[in-house]
Design an enzyme around this catalytic site. Structure first.
Site, PDB file in Angstrom:
ATOM      1  N   CYS A   1       0.657  -1.169   0.012  1.00  0.00           N
ATOM      2  CA  CYS A   1      -0.167   0.028  -0.157  1.00  0.00           C
ATOM      3  C   CYS A   1       0.820   1.299  -0.083  1.00  0.00           C
ATOM      4  CB  CYS A   1      -0.705  -0.111   1.342  1.00  0.00           C
ATOM      5  SG  CYS A   1      -1.699   1.512   1.715  1.00  0.00           S
ATOM      6  N   GLU A   2       0.648   2.166  -1.033  1.00  0.00           N
ATOM      7  CA  GLU A   2       1.519   3.155  -1.113  1.00  0.00           C
ATOM      8  C   GLU A   2       1.203   4.249  -0.090  1.00  0.00           C
ATOM      9  OE1 GLU A   2       1.005   4.845  -5.057  1.00  0.00           O
ATOM     10  OE2 GLU A   2      -0.450   6.177  -4.314  1.00  0.00           O
ATOM     11  N   HIS A   3       0.259   4.367   0.578  1.00  0.00           N
ATOM     12  CA  HIS A   3      -0.202   5.512   1.560  1.00  0.00           C
ATOM     13  C   HIS A   3       0.628   4.972   3.098  1.00  0.00           C
ATOM     14  CE1 HIS A   3      -3.993   6.010  -0.774  1.00  0.00           C
ATOM     15  NE2 HIS A   3      -3.152   6.843  -0.999  1.00  0.00           N
ATOM     16  N   HIS A   4       0.648   3.615   3.284  1.00  0.00           N
ATOM     17  CA  HIS A   4       0.835   3.244   4.770  1.00  0.00           C
ATOM     18  C   HIS A   4       2.416   2.288   4.394  1.00  0.00           C
ATOM     19  CE1 HIS A   4      -3.459   3.924   4.838  1.00  0.00           C
ATOM     20  NE2 HIS A   4      -2.913   4.670   5.822  1.00  0.00           N
TER      21      HIS A   4
ATOM     22  N   GLN B   1      -5.250  -0.382  -4.259  1.00  0.00           N
ATOM     23  CA  GLN B   1      -6.036  -1.813  -4.798  1.00  0.00           C
ATOM     24  C   GLN B   1      -7.076  -1.012  -6.027  1.00  0.00           C
ATOM     25  OE1 GLN B   1      -7.813  -4.182  -2.073  1.00  0.00           O
ATOM     26  NE2 GLN B   1      -9.492  -4.797  -3.789  1.00  0.00           N
TER      27      GLN B   1
ATOM     28  N   HIS C   1      -6.109  -5.504   3.907  1.00  0.00           N
ATOM     29  CA  HIS C   1      -5.147  -4.558   4.016  1.00  0.00           C
ATOM     30  C   HIS C   1      -4.593  -4.629   5.352  1.00  0.00           C
ATOM     31  CE1 HIS C   1      -5.716  -2.346   0.044  1.00  0.00           C
ATOM     32  NE2 HIS C   1      -6.718  -2.982   0.276  1.00  0.00           N
TER      33      HIS C   1
ATOM     34  N   CYS D   1      -2.904  -2.424   6.695  1.00  0.00           N
ATOM     35  CA  CYS D   1      -2.889  -1.140   7.541  1.00  0.00           C
ATOM     36  C   CYS D   1      -4.534  -0.913   8.023  1.00  0.00           C
ATOM     37  CB  CYS D   1      -2.729   0.094   6.240  1.00  0.00           C
ATOM     38  SG  CYS D   1      -3.529  -0.129   4.761  1.00  0.00           S
TER      39      CYS D   1
HETATM   40 ZN   LIG Z   1      -3.078   1.541   3.361  1.00  0.00          ZN
END
Ligand SMILES: [Zn+2]
Length: 115
Positions: free
Chosen positions: A5-8, A46, A74, A76
């Site tokens: 996941c590129e955010h977390h 995703q 996920h 995260c």
């Molecule tokens: Zn995430």
């Protein structure tokens, strides 16, 4: 499939369902898995991963229809705040017949176990 996941910067993993109704070109089954794998290799979200796989098939095979459904968990989501352990995120991208014809769409979703 598994990705990051590129955010977390935490992994998400699950299952990708890929369907296509061939035009003139067909693709080996292992190649379908490879397209998913290559697209999942980068940092991803995703929704974009789902669209990329469908877009690649649309562009390279010019099929009559394409459908991609990804169900993933996920890390995260399960680690942070909500602790929604076991919850799955479902995304889909559809082109052509699989988008326009309700019966084809329903068949694909039923085969994928998503209703
Ligand atoms: Zn995430």
């Amino acid at each position: 499939m598994q990705s990051l996941c590129e955010h977390h910067l935490l992994p998400f993993h699950g299952v990708a369902h890929v369907a296509y109704l061939p035009g003139n070109r067909i693709l080996g089954l292992s190649k379908l898995a490879r397209v998913v794998e290559l697209s999942a290799r980068d940092l991803q979200v995703q929704e974009r991963l789902t669209k990329q796989v469908a877009g690649w098939l649309q562009q390279h095979l010019a099929p009559r229809g394409v459908g991609v459904i990804i169900q993933a968990q996920h890390l995260c989501m399960s680690l942070r705040g909500v602790r929604a352990t076991g919850s799955r995120t479902i995304t889909s991208a559809l082109h052509g017949v699989l988008r326009e014809d309700p019966r084809s769409r329903q068949e694909f979703f039923a085969l994928a176990g998503v209703t």
